[in-house]
Each structure stands twice: as C-alpha cells, then as structure tokens.
Design an enzyme around this catalytic site. Structure first.
Site, PDB file in Angstrom:
ATOM      1  N   TYR A 135       0.900  -1.135  -0.012  1.00 33.10           N
ATOM      2  CA  TYR A 135       0.004  -0.013   0.059  1.00 33.10           C
ATOM      3  C   TYR A 135       0.878   1.172   0.075  1.00 33.10           C
ATOM      4  O   TYR A 135       0.385   2.213  -0.707  1.00 33.10           O
ATOM      5  CB  TYR A 135      -0.867   0.005   1.152  1.00 33.10           C
ATOM      6  CG  TYR A 135      -2.308  -0.471   1.062  1.00 33.10           C
ATOM      7  CD1 TYR A 135      -2.375  -1.647   0.604  1.00 33.10           C
ATOM      8  CD2 TYR A 135      -3.238   0.293   1.347  1.00 33.10           C
ATOM      9  CE1 TYR A 135      -3.535  -2.355   0.502  1.00 33.10           C
ATOM     10  CE2 TYR A 135      -4.814  -0.160   1.017  1.00 33.10           C
ATOM     11  CZ  TYR A 135      -4.726  -1.421   0.759  1.00 33.10           C
ATOM     12  OH  TYR A 135      -6.134  -2.337   0.523  1.00 33.10           O
ATOM     13  N   LYS A 190       2.515 -15.370   2.920  1.00 37.27           N
ATOM     14  CA  LYS A 190       2.537 -15.889   1.487  1.00 37.27           C
ATOM     15  C   LYS A 190       4.145 -16.245   1.514  1.00 37.27           C
ATOM     16  O   LYS A 190       4.798 -16.019   0.404  1.00 37.27           O
ATOM     17  CB  LYS A 190       2.435 -15.074   0.540  1.00 37.27           C
ATOM     18  CG  LYS A 190       2.180 -15.790  -0.890  1.00 37.27           C
ATOM     19  CD  LYS A 190       0.942 -16.644  -1.082  1.00 37.27           C
ATOM     20  CE  LYS A 190       0.894 -17.582  -2.227  1.00 37.27           C
ATOM     21  NZ  LYS A 190      -0.048 -18.601  -2.546  1.00 37.27           N
ATOM     22  N   ASP A 222      -3.922 -17.915   0.864  1.00 38.76           N
ATOM     23  CA  ASP A 222      -4.626 -18.711   0.223  1.00 38.76           C
ATOM     24  C   ASP A 222      -5.483 -19.717   0.732  1.00 38.76           C
ATOM     25  O   ASP A 222      -6.746 -19.839   0.816  1.00 38.76           O
ATOM     26  CB  ASP A 222      -4.364 -19.357  -1.356  1.00 38.76           C
ATOM     27  CG  ASP A 222      -3.080 -20.249  -1.158  1.00 38.76           C
ATOM     28  OD1 ASP A 222      -2.383 -20.094   0.105  1.00 38.76           O
ATOM     29  OD2 ASP A 222      -2.546 -21.063  -2.049  1.00 38.76           O
ATOM     30  N   ASP A 246      -6.694  -6.547   4.126  1.00 37.58           N
ATOM     31  CA  ASP A 246      -7.911  -5.805   3.408  1.00 37.58           C
ATOM     32  C   ASP A 246      -8.707  -6.950   2.708  1.00 37.58           C
ATOM     33  O   ASP A 246     -10.025  -6.819   2.910  1.00 37.58           O
ATOM     34  CB  ASP A 246      -7.261  -4.958   2.252  1.00 37.58           C
ATOM     35  CG  ASP A 246      -8.488  -4.099   1.298  1.00 37.58           C
ATOM     36  OD1 ASP A 246      -9.280  -3.937   1.972  1.00 37.58           O
ATOM     37  OD2 ASP A 246      -8.094  -4.391  -0.023  1.00 37.58           O
ATOM     38  N   ASP A 250     -12.843  -8.204   4.483  1.00 37.71           N
ATOM     39  CA  ASP A 250     -13.922  -8.209   3.670  1.00 37.71           C
ATOM     40  C   ASP A 250     -14.682  -9.520   3.707  1.00 37.71           C
ATOM     41  O   ASP A 250     -15.777  -9.704   3.831  1.00 37.71           O
ATOM     42  CB  ASP A 250     -13.766  -7.525   2.432  1.00 37.71           C
ATOM     43  CG  ASP A 250     -14.031  -6.010   2.145  1.00 37.71           C
ATOM     44  OD1 ASP A 250     -13.939  -5.565   3.082  1.00 37.71           O
ATOM     45  OD2 ASP A 250     -14.508  -5.905   1.118  1.00 37.71           O
TER      46      ASP A 250
END
Ligand code: IPM
Ligand code: MG
Length: 355
Positions: A135, A190, A222, A246, A250
């Site tokens: 970001y 990851k 994942d 982020d 959600d």
C-alpha cells in the site's frame, strides 16, 4: 477528552450522528469537533483530507469516522479521490494497527450466507497491519520495462516491503489481544512465494516465543481464505499484512451476514485511534434514514475501550446493542420476518434507551 468527528459522505453523517448521541448519553465530559473529509472535504476545501481536518484529527484524543466515497468522484485523479483521506489519515497519524472483529450475534445467524451451524458462535479478530506493505511501499510508478517478457514496453509497479520493527509491533498487538481472548494467533503470509512474507513469518515466530501462553500457527493466505469459509470458528486472532488483511477482512465480515454490524479501530503506538464502521458510504441509501447505525455505535464502544480508558462504558454500549437486537429491532439490512423494522434514528434512540 476531545473527539474529532469526521462523518464524510453518503450515510456517514446519519450513522455518525447516532454514535455521537450515544457517547453524549454516557454522562462523560467528552468534547466533539467536526470537520469535512472525503468527498465532503473535496467540496469544501478542494482536497479529500483538508489541512484543517488533518490538524483536528492530530490534536484530538480519538477520531470518530463515518465513511467516504461516492460515484460522482470516480472520474477524479487518484490523489483527489475520497479514499485518499483514509490512506492519508492512517499514514499521518501513524495508525498501524487495524482491529477488525467479526462477531456473529446469535439473533442474526439467519443473515449469514453460511449455514448457521458453521457460523454460530463466531468471534474472531483480524489484526491488520495498516501503514506498510504494498500500500505504501516505494518505489512505485510507471516506466519502460527493463526486463521481463516485454522489455521497453510501458509497465506499472508497486513495492511490497516490511521492516523488522513494523512486523514486530503488529505481532505484539496480536499476541496481546489474544491474551484477552482464546490465546490463539494465526499469522497469515505467503512465505512460500514472497521474500517479504518469509521475513514476516520469521519475525512473528520470534515475537511469539515471548508469549508461550499463546498458540501460534502460520497459514498461507490462499489457505486462510479457504479456511475462513470452511470452518471460521477455528480462528481467534488473525494477524496479517496490509493487503492480505484488506482482502481477508472483507471476507470475514460477510461470514456474519451483516456488514452493517461490524466496527473497527485503527490505533497508533499510544492508543490514539480512528474508529469507523467496516462498511462503506452506501450512497444509494444516503439521506433516507434507513442505514444501520450499529457498526458505528459499536466503533464508539471500541473508542471507549482503546482510546478513552472507559472499558465499563464500552461494555455498557455493547450490552445495550445486544439488548436492542434481543428485543427484535432491526434496520432494513438485517430485517427478517418476525422482527420489527426501524430506521437509523429509531435504532439509535433504542440503544440510548437501553443504556
Ligand atoms: C478498507 C478499505 C480501504 C483499504 C480503501 C478505501 C483505501 O478497503 O479500509 O479496507 O483498502 O484499506
Ligand atoms: Mg477494504
């Protein structure tokens, strides 16, 4: 104590008004001051995060934030879009620790798209790092590719990066939060592909050894996304970077079926914070008095707990929300047959009455 009130766009002003009234009803001597932000900031001062708004937020003990954004700003250049206010506040106030609880209220189990037996009792906390990662990483931009499959062609790039202190401090936030909960931390990375997240995993592991009473596990992002819908109750505290946080937050919010219920806190190193509902500005229903104010009211409860040192008052507000739900009051977004549908103000009034 001074609270900056940044209501923003869309339903922001309606829901923030209800949360402010709840705070005022507690009988504490809080001082409120409002300023324009997001599209409203752009209209008033030509910038989504006007200087005066940033100064007010910096001077306050806490920020009560509504929501920003409206389709009518879609055509603006990125640096003038309402979202920039959110990113600018996070960066300028050093709000590195984003707490996003996802709690399923038993009364609302029917609202989830998952089967009740999968989500009943869900109570997880996502701790998202908020001021680093891809970001904010530099360099970023556009250039002619120097290598890759198409040298010389235009390309765009961002930089994913984390420093050791950035990972350490967010890991501490997660482990400390876990101590007040089920004492389990899942670090999401990851590490199988990215150097940044191999580093992340090592540092979280090292911090974890300072908390022998807390169980630490590591999941690839994942797999974490899959586990969240397969068996979300396995999680207690999830700690992850800005981008993965982020996306996963959600996903987690939808497990509860009611994004209108979820609060959030973004904290700096000294417990100063910005508090906002997890949902957006919903311009399609703005001004109609039907938005659900509970996520913002619950964000005010988080403010009481984390920034204003009023833990008992936080519990009072949360208990009042539960009472109102138990009574069967529902805004349109969480309405089910057999309950009573109310508007934004009526819901806010009911919470204050329940206090
Ligand atoms: C969030 C939002 C923001 C983010 C946007 C509005 C910049 O999606 O708070 O999750 O990406 O962090
Ligand atoms: Mg988001």
């Amino acid at each position: 104590m001074k609270i900056a009130v940044l209501a923003g766009d869309g339903i922001g002003p309606e829901i923030v008004a209800e949360a402010q009234k709840v705070l005022e009803a507690l009988g504490e001597s809080f001082e409120f001051e409002s300023a324009a932000v997001g599209g409203a900031g752009y209209e008033a001062h030509g910038h989504p995060l006007p200087e005066s708004t940033l100064r007010l937020a910096q001077a306050a003990d806490a920020v009560l934030f509504g929501a920003v954004g409206d389709w009518k700003y879609d055509a603006l250049p990125r640096e003038l879009r309402p979202e920039q206010a959110v990113l600018g506040l996070r960066k300028n106030l050093g709000l590195f620790a984003n707490l996003r609880p996802a709690i399923l209220y038993p009364e609302l189990a029917g609202a989830s798209t998952l089967r009740p037996e999968v989500v009943l009792g869900l109570d997880l906390l996502i701790v998202r790092e908020l001021t680093g990662d891809i970001y904010f990483g530099t360099p970023r931009g556009r250039r002619a590719a120097v290598d890759g499959p198409f040298p010389g062609s235009p390309e765009a790039f961002d930089t994913m990066r984390y420093s050791e202190p950035e990972v350490r401090r967010i890991a501490h936030v997660a482990f400390q939060a876990a101590r007040g909960r089920q004492r389990k931390v899942t670090s999401v990375d990851k590490a199988n592909v990215l150097e940044t997240f191999q580093f992340w995993k090592e540092i979280v592991g090292a911090v974890g050894r300072e908390y022998p009473d807390v169980t630490l596990e590591h999941l690839y992002v994942d797999n974490a996304a899959m586990q969240l819908v397969r068996n979300p109750r396995q999680f207690d505290v999830i700690v992850t970077g800005n981008m993965f946080g982020d996306i996963l937050s959600d996903e987690a919010s939808m497990l509860t079926g009611s994004i209108g219920m979820l609060p959030s806190a973004s904290l700096d190193a000294h417990h100063k914070g910005l508090y906002e509902p997890a949902h957006g500005s919903a311009p399609d229903i703005a001004g109609r008095g039907i938005a659900n104010p509970l996520a913002t009211i619950l964000s005010a409860a988080m403010m009481l707990r984390h920034s204003l040192h009023r833990a008992e008052q936080a519990l009072r507000v949360e208990a009042a929300v539960k009472k109102v739900l138990a009574k069967g009051l529902r805004t349109a977004d969480i309405y089910e047959q057999g309950t009573r549908q109310v508007g934004t103000q009526e819901m806010g009034d009911a919470v204050r009455a329940a206090l």
